[in-house]
Design a protein around this motif. Structure first.
Motif, short mmCIF file in Angstrom:
data_model
loop_
_atom_site.label_atom_id
_atom_site.label_comp_id
_atom_site.label_asym_id
_atom_site.label_seq_id
_atom_site.Cartn_x
_atom_site.Cartn_y
_atom_site.Cartn_z
N ILE A 43 38.71 45.03 41.68
CA ILE A 43 37.59 44.17 41.38
C ILE A 43 36.47 44.49 42.36
CG2 ILE A 43 36.81 41.78 41.16
CD1 ILE A 43 39.89 41.12 40.85
N LYS A 44 35.36 44.95 41.84
CA LYS A 44 34.20 45.26 42.69
C LYS A 44 33.27 44.06 42.70
CE LYS A 44 32.19 49.11 43.08
NZ LYS A 44 31.35 50.28 42.88
N ARG A 50 35.24 45.44 47.66
CA ARG A 50 36.19 45.75 46.58
C ARG A 50 37.55 45.14 46.94
NH1 ARG A 50 36.94 51.94 45.30
NH2 ARG A 50 38.07 51.84 47.28
N ARG A 140 30.63 37.28 40.27
CA ARG A 140 30.04 38.57 40.63
C ARG A 140 30.95 39.77 40.47
NH1 ARG A 140 27.02 36.81 46.17
NH2 ARG A 140 25.92 35.06 45.27
N GLY A 141 32.21 39.54 40.10
CA GLY A 141 33.18 40.63 40.07
C GLY A 141 33.10 41.46 38.81
N HIS A 142 33.42 42.74 38.98
CA HIS A 142 33.51 43.69 37.88
C HIS A 142 34.90 44.31 37.93
CE1 HIS A 142 29.22 43.30 37.27
NE2 HIS A 142 29.07 43.46 38.57
N LEU A 143 35.68 44.14 36.86
CA LEU A 143 37.06 44.61 36.85
C LEU A 143 37.12 46.09 36.52
CD1 LEU A 143 38.72 41.71 34.83
CD2 LEU A 143 38.38 41.88 37.28
N GLN A 144 38.00 46.79 37.21
CA GLN A 144 38.25 48.21 36.95
C GLN A 144 39.75 48.43 36.93
OE1 GLN A 144 36.29 49.95 40.35
NE2 GLN A 144 34.44 50.30 39.16
#
Length: 146
Positions: A43-44, A50, A140-144
């Protein structure tokens, strides 16, 4: 001249801790399901922050996950990245921080002062920190997936 100072002892509030654990469970469960399917999740949050979410142990009634901050840039010497181990109790639908920064078996309350300098309500504080972390990644998180 003397002053009477009454030290108020911290009173552990089980109901408040259980409410917090229930909210954390509801918010973490979808993330844990994603990790189970993909193996690991990153999660960025912004450019410099991260977190890795990993399932450590999965059993029929419990799942243990680790939330670990991954440094993207060189940190200050002695600065520890966040690391939380959380156990999800599926039958009770509760999530509890069982280890924080390497400290295991958090007690419900501590006498103050104490040799390890824990706060009187350390267990509540680390579970509240988990709630704040969940809020941060929701906003605010972006999942990868890895």
């Amino acid at each position: 001249m003397t002053t009477d100072v009454k030290l108020r002892r911290y009173k552990f509030d089980l109901a408040a801790l259980q409410r917090l654990a229930a909210m954390n469970y509801a918010a973490l469960r979808p993330l844990v399901e994603s990790v189970r399917q993909s193996g690991s999740l990153v999660i960025k949050v912004g450019h410099q922050l991260r977190f890795a979410l990993t399932v450590l142990e999965a059993a029929p009634y419990t799942t243990e996950v680790r939330i670990e901050q991954q440094a993207l840039v060189q940190q200050l010497p002695g600065l520890k990245e966040t690391q939380l181990d959380v156990r999800l109790y599926h039958d009770a639908q509760l999530a509890e921080v069982i280890r924080s920064q390497g400290v295991a078996r958090l007690q419900a309350s501590y006498d103050v002062p104490n040799p390890k300098m824990h706060h009187a309500d350390e267990k509540h504080q680390v579970n509240y920190f988990l709630q704040e972390w969940i809020q941060l990644i929701r906003e605010r998180g972006h999942l990868q997936e890895i």
